[in-house]
Design a protein around this motif. Structure first.
Motif, PDB file in Angstrom:
ATOM      1  N   PHE A  39      34.696 -61.473 -31.684  1.00  0.00           N
ATOM      2  CA  PHE A  39      35.740 -61.159 -30.694  1.00  0.00           C
ATOM      3  C   PHE A  39      35.769 -59.662 -30.391  1.00  0.00           C
ATOM      4  CE2 PHE A  39      37.071 -65.391 -31.650  1.00  0.00           C
ATOM      5  CZ  PHE A  39      37.776 -65.814 -30.534  1.00  0.00           C
ATOM      6  N   TYR A  40      35.481 -58.843 -31.404  1.00  0.00           N
ATOM      7  CA  TYR A  40      35.422 -57.391 -31.202  1.00  0.00           C
ATOM      8  C   TYR A  40      34.357 -57.030 -30.170  1.00  0.00           C
ATOM      9  CZ  TYR A  40      33.217 -52.881 -32.333  1.00  0.00           C
ATOM     10  OH  TYR A  40      32.599 -51.665 -32.254  1.00  0.00           O
ATOM     11  N   ARG A  41      33.236 -57.747 -30.204  1.00  0.00           N
ATOM     12  CA  ARG A  41      32.141 -57.450 -29.271  1.00  0.00           C
ATOM     13  C   ARG A  41      32.586 -57.538 -27.811  1.00  0.00           C
ATOM     14  NH1 ARG A  41      26.932 -55.583 -30.382  1.00  0.00           N
ATOM     15  NH2 ARG A  41      26.252 -56.843 -28.610  1.00  0.00           N
ATOM     16  N   SER A  49      33.485 -48.138 -38.552  1.00  0.00           N
ATOM     17  CA  SER A  49      33.128 -46.771 -38.174  1.00  0.00           C
ATOM     18  C   SER A  49      33.797 -46.387 -36.855  1.00  0.00           C
ATOM     19  CB  SER A  49      31.606 -46.620 -38.058  1.00  0.00           C
ATOM     20  OG  SER A  49      31.093 -47.462 -37.046  1.00  0.00           O
ATOM     21  N   ARG A  50      34.060 -47.396 -36.019  1.00  0.00           N
ATOM     22  CA  ARG A  50      34.778 -47.153 -34.766  1.00  0.00           C
ATOM     23  C   ARG A  50      36.275 -47.088 -34.996  1.00  0.00           C
ATOM     24  NH1 ARG A  50      37.186 -45.657 -31.367  1.00  0.00           N
ATOM     25  NH2 ARG A  50      37.230 -46.103 -29.130  1.00  0.00           N
ATOM     26  N   TYR A  51      36.789 -47.949 -35.903  1.00  0.00           N
ATOM     27  CA  TYR A  51      38.224 -47.995 -36.203  1.00  0.00           C
ATOM     28  C   TYR A  51      38.423 -47.979 -37.718  1.00  0.00           C
ATOM     29  CZ  TYR A  51      38.560 -49.707 -31.372  1.00  0.00           C
ATOM     30  OH  TYR A  51      38.472 -49.853 -30.005  1.00  0.00           O
ATOM     31  N   PRO A  52      38.425 -46.795 -38.354  1.00  0.00           N
ATOM     32  CA  PRO A  52      38.614 -46.714 -39.809  1.00  0.00           C
ATOM     33  C   PRO A  52      40.085 -46.873 -40.205  1.00  0.00           C
ATOM     34  CG  PRO A  52      38.335 -44.519 -38.882  1.00  0.00           C
ATOM     35  CD  PRO A  52      38.155 -45.469 -37.743  1.00  0.00           C
ATOM     36  N   VAL A  53      40.609 -48.092 -40.038  1.00  0.00           N
ATOM     37  CA  VAL A  53      42.039 -48.340 -40.196  1.00  0.00           C
ATOM     38  C   VAL A  53      42.416 -48.672 -41.634  1.00  0.00           C
ATOM     39  CG1 VAL A  53      42.458 -49.108 -37.839  1.00  0.00           C
ATOM     40  CG2 VAL A  53      41.623 -50.744 -39.505  1.00  0.00           C
ATOM     41  N   ARG A  54      43.676 -48.385 -41.969  1.00  0.00           N
ATOM     42  CA  ARG A  54      44.242 -48.817 -43.243  1.00  0.00           C
ATOM     43  C   ARG A  54      44.247 -50.348 -43.264  1.00  0.00           C
ATOM     44  NH1 ARG A  54      49.491 -47.281 -42.382  1.00  0.00           N
ATOM     45  NH2 ARG A  54      49.828 -49.359 -41.481  1.00  0.00           N
ATOM     46  N   GLY A  55      43.810 -50.913 -44.376  1.00  0.00           N
ATOM     47  CA  GLY A  55      43.733 -52.370 -44.450  1.00  0.00           C
ATOM     48  C   GLY A  55      42.385 -52.919 -44.034  1.00  0.00           C
ATOM     49  N   GLY A  56      41.497 -52.054 -43.543  1.00  0.00           N
ATOM     50  CA  GLY A  56      40.125 -52.421 -43.246  1.00  0.00           C
ATOM     51  C   GLY A  56      39.981 -53.651 -42.374  1.00  0.00           C
ATOM     52  N   PHE A  57      39.127 -54.566 -42.800  1.00  0.00           N
ATOM     53  CA  PHE A  57      38.797 -55.739 -41.986  1.00  0.00           C
ATOM     54  C   PHE A  57      40.012 -56.632 -41.734  1.00  0.00           C
ATOM     55  CE2 PHE A  57      37.738 -56.448 -46.438  1.00  0.00           C
ATOM     56  CZ  PHE A  57      38.529 -57.531 -46.745  1.00  0.00           C
ATOM     57  N   GLY A  58      41.038 -56.572 -42.607  1.00  0.00           N
ATOM     58  CA  GLY A  58      42.243 -57.365 -42.384  1.00  0.00           C
ATOM     59  C   GLY A  58      43.007 -56.883 -41.166  1.00  0.00           C
ATOM     60  N   THR A  59      43.127 -55.572 -41.029  1.00  0.00           N
ATOM     61  CA  THR A  59      43.799 -55.010 -39.856  1.00  0.00           C
ATOM     62  C   THR A  59      42.967 -55.259 -38.600  1.00  0.00           C
ATOM     63  OG1 THR A  59      44.761 -53.304 -41.276  1.00  0.00           O
ATOM     64  CG2 THR A  59      44.819 -52.902 -38.909  1.00  0.00           C
ATOM     65  N   ARG A 100      44.015 -57.339 -35.073  1.00  0.00           N
ATOM     66  CA  ARG A 100      43.880 -56.818 -33.717  1.00  0.00           C
ATOM     67  C   ARG A 100      43.000 -57.753 -32.858  1.00  0.00           C
ATOM     68  NH1 ARG A 100      43.508 -52.071 -30.577  1.00  0.00           N
ATOM     69  NH2 ARG A 100      45.494 -51.534 -31.566  1.00  0.00           N
ATOM     70  N   PHE A 101      41.877 -58.191 -33.377  1.00  0.00           N
ATOM     71  CA  PHE A 101      40.915 -58.909 -32.538  1.00  0.00           C
ATOM     72  C   PHE A 101      41.065 -60.429 -32.590  1.00  0.00           C
ATOM     73  CE2 PHE A 101      38.760 -54.836 -33.540  1.00  0.00           C
ATOM     74  CZ  PHE A 101      38.778 -54.323 -32.249  1.00  0.00           C
ATOM     75  N   LEU A 102      41.787 -60.964 -33.579  1.00  0.00           N
ATOM     76  CA  LEU A 102      42.066 -62.397 -33.620  1.00  0.00           C
ATOM     77  C   LEU A 102      43.550 -62.629 -33.375  1.00  0.00           C
ATOM     78  CD1 LEU A 102      39.804 -63.511 -36.648  1.00  0.00           C
ATOM     79  CD2 LEU A 102      39.309 -63.596 -34.192  1.00  0.00           C
ATOM     80  N   ASP A 108      49.188 -51.045 -33.812  1.00  0.00           N
ATOM     81  CA  ASP A 108      48.787 -50.049 -32.820  1.00  0.00           C
ATOM     82  C   ASP A 108      48.806 -48.650 -33.418  1.00  0.00           C
ATOM     83  OD1 ASP A 108      48.561 -52.073 -30.980  1.00  0.00           O
ATOM     84  OD2 ASP A 108      50.551 -51.769 -30.114  1.00  0.00           O
ATOM     85  N   ALA A 109      49.836 -48.377 -34.232  1.00  0.00           N
ATOM     86  CA  ALA A 109      49.941 -47.053 -34.856  1.00  0.00           C
ATOM     87  C   ALA A 109      48.794 -46.826 -35.834  1.00  0.00           C
ATOM     88  CB  ALA A 109      51.281 -46.921 -35.578  1.00  0.00           C
TER      89      ALA A 109
END
Length: 499
Positions: A399-401, A81-91, A95-97, A471-472
Motif C-alpha cells: 500500500f505504501y508503494r 528510511s523515508r519515515y523513521p517514525v516512533r513505533g516503526g513498522f506498526g506506525t 498510516r498505510f493500512l 500525523d505528528a
C-alpha cells in the motif's frame, strides 16, 4: 557568550511524562542491534530441531529463509528510511493500512519480543548447564535476566555500546567457526579425518524425509530470522535515521544469509545429521558445541559454549529493548495505558521495560514447574506471531508503494513484485500449521490473544485514537530526516552547520 545549562534540581522526578526518545544510536550500533536479535538461539540451538525435521536439506531451508527475510528487511528499510517514525513498522501500518492494523501489528510484535526474550534466556540457562548440570533451569533464567535488565535500564547510548560489542563477539565467532569448520571438512585433523561432503548424502541422503520436509522445517527455521524488525524500531533513536537504516538493512541481511547458510552447512557436513539434531530428543546443547565435542579439540567445545551463550544473551537483551520501545509507542498513541509513555531522566521507558519482562517471568515459571520442552513451546509462539507481523509489514509496503513521492533514497529491488513474492513465502510457511503440532498449540494461545486484542480495540482503543498523533509522529520523523540530510549536505559543501 556560551552558557552551560544548569543541572536539574535534586527534587526533580525520576521520570518525566511522555517525552521524546533520545537519538543516540549510530549506524554500526543499529546494524549490530538487529544482528544481536536475529543472530541468536534460532541458529545456535533451534537449528538442531530443524536438522531433525529435514536432515542435511536444512541448508535449503536456511537459504529460503534468508530470501524471505531479505524481502522483509529491505521493504522495511525503504519505508523506514523515508519515515523513521516512533513505533516503526506498526506506525507505518497505521498510516498505510488503518489504525486497527497498526494497533494489532504493534501488540503482536510486543508479544513476539517478550516470548523471544524468554526463549533466549531459556537457551542461556541451557548453555550454563553444559558446565553446571545441577543448576536449575529457572535459576539460570533469573541470573541472566538480571544482567539484561541492568543493561536496558541505562541510557540508550550505553545500551547501544554494550549490544554492539556483544553482537560483534558473536559475529566474529561465527566467522571463525565457519573458517575452522571448512578446514575440518576439507583437510581434517590427525584425530579426525576430513569427512568431505559424505555426511550430506549418508543415512537417507540429502533429503531423508523427502522434499516436503523442507516446507515443514521452515516452521522452525523462520524463528532464526526474528529480529530483523529492529531495523525499523531503532529508527526513532538513530542519530541519522535515513542513512543508518539504509546501511543497516543492506549489511544485516547479507551477513545473516552468509552466516546462516554456511554455518549450518558446516554443522551437517561435520556431524551425521541425526547426531546434530539430538536424535529427536529435547535439545540440551547447541549443535555447534557438539561439533567440537565430537572432534575432541581441547577447550574448543567450552569456548564455543561461551560464544553461543553470549549470542543468546545479546538476543534477549535486544528483544527486551524492542518490547519496551513498542509499548512506549503504543502508549504515546493512546493504544496502551498512558503510564507506559513515561521516560526516565535518561530517556529510557523504564515502565515499558518492567512490563516487557513478562516473557522472563513466563519462562522462569514454566521452568520452575518442570514443564518439558519450554524452549520449543516459546519458539512456536514466536513463529506464529512473527509470521503474522511479517505478513502485515509486506502488505503495508504494497500500500505504501501507491503513495511514494519520489523522495526515497533507498528502494527494495523489484518493488511490489518482490514484496508479493515475499508475502507468498510467509503465507507458505504459515500454512505449516496444518501439520506442525507445536504451531497448532501456539495457535491455541495466539488466536484467542488476537481476538481479545480486537475486542479491546473495538470497545476501548478505537474511541481514544486521534489520527493527529500519527500525523505528528510522521512530521517529527520527516523533520529529523530532513535535519540530518541538511547537516550532511552542509558538511559535503565544506560548511559548518549552525547550532
Amino acid at each position: 557568550m556560551s552558557t552551560t545549562p544548569a543541572p536539574p534540581p535534586a527534587s526533580s522526578p525520576a521520570e518525566a511524562p511522555g517525552g521524546a526518545l533520545a537519538r543516540s544510536l549510530s549506524h554500526g550500533q543499529m546494524a549490530m542491534i538487529a544482528m544481536g536479535s536475529a543472530l541468536g538461539t534460532g541458529l545456535f540451538l533451534g537449528s538442531g530441531a530443524a536438522i531433525g525435521m529435514s536432515g542435511p536439506a536444512v541448508i535449503l531451508c536456511f537459504a529460503l529463509g534468508s530470501a524471505i527475510a531479505a524481502t522483509i528487511a529491505l521493504s522495511m528499510g525503504e519505508m523506514s528510511s523515508r519515515y523513521p517514525v516512533r513505533g516503526g513498522f506498526g506506525t507505518l501500518a497505521a498510516r498505510f493500512l488503518s489504525p486497527y492494523w497498526g494497533y494489532l501489528t504493534r501488540w503482536l510484535y510486543w508479544f513476539v519480543t517478550i516470548c523471544v526474550t524468554g526463549a533466549e534466556l531459556v537457551a542461556c540457562a541451557t548453555y550454563l548447564r553444559y558446565w553446571a548440570s545441577g543448576v536449575p533451569l529457572w535459576a539460570g533464567i533469573l541470573l541472566f535476566a538480571a544482567i539484561i535488565l541492568a543493561i536496558n535500564l541505562t541510557s540508550v547510548g550505553s545500551f547501544g555500546v554494550v549490544e554492539f560489542w556483544l553482537s560483534s563477539i558473536k559475529v566474529v565467532a561465527v566467522l571463525v567457526f565457519i573458517l575452522i569448520g571448512i578446514f575440518l571438512v576439507v583437510v581434517g585433523l590427525p584425530s579426525s579425518p576430513a569427512p568431505g561432503l559424505t555426511n550430506l548424502t549418508a543415512d537417507g541422503g540429502f533429503l531423508p524425509f523427502g522434499i516436503g520436509s523442507v516446507w515443514i522445517a521452515m516452521s522452525v527455521v523462520m524463528f532464526s530470522f526474528g529480529g530483523i524488525e529492529l531495523l525499523s524500531i531503532t529508527a526513532a533513536e538513530a542519530k541519522d535515521p535515513g542513512a543508518a537504516i539504509r546501511t543497516a538493512a543492506r549489511t544485516t541481511i547479507i551477513r545473516l544469509a552468509f552466516f546462516y547458510v554456511l554455518a549450518v552447512g558446516v554443522v551437517v557436513a561435520l556431524l551425521p545429521w541425526r547426531e546434530a539434531s539430538g536424535q529427536g530428543e529435547e535439545v540440551t546443547a547447541s549443535p555447534f558445541v557438539l561439533v567440537f565435542d565430537r572432534i575432541g579439540i581441547p577447550g574448543a567445545a567450552s569456548l564455543t559454549n561461551v560464544i553461543v551463550l553470549i549470542a543468546a544473551l545479546s538476543a534477549a537483551n535486544a528483544n527486551l529493548y524492542a518490547g519496551s520501545r513498542m509499548l512506549h509507542s503504543l502508549s504515546a498513541d493512546a493504544m496502551a495505558p498512558a503510564f507506559l509513555s513515561r521516560l526516565s531522566r535518561r530517556h529510557v521507558p523504564v515502565r515499558g521495560i518492567a512490563v516487557s519482562s513478562a516473557g522472563i517471568v513466563l519462562a522462569a515459571a514454566l521452568a520452575f514447574t518442570g514443564v518439558g520442552g519450554v524452549f520449543g513451546y516459546m519458539m512456536a509462539l514466536v513463529v506464529f506471531s512473527v509470521l503474522l507481523v511479517w505478513a502485515l509489514i509486506l502488505v503495508s509496503y504494497l500500500f505504501y508503494r501507491r503513495t511514494r513521492d519520489g523522495r526515497e533514497t533507498f528502494r527494495l529491488p523489484g518493488g511490489a513484485a518482490t514484496a508479493a513474492a515475499g508475502l507468498i513465502g510467509v503465507l507458505g510457511v504459515f500454512s505449516t500449521i496444518v501439520v506442525v503440532r507445536d504451531l497448532q498449540l501456539a495457535a491455541l494461545v495466539g488466536v484467542p490473544a488476537v481476538a481479545i486484542a480486537t475486542a479491546l480495540y473495538l470497545l476501548v482503543v478505537r474511541h481514544r485514537i486521534d489520527p493527529r498523533r500519527t500525523d505528528a509522529a510522521f512530521a517529527e520523523a520527516e523533520a529529523a530526516e530532513a535535519g540530518t540530510a541538511g547537516r550532511a549536505t552542509g558538511q559535503e559543501a565544506g560548511t559548518t552547520p549552525t547550532t
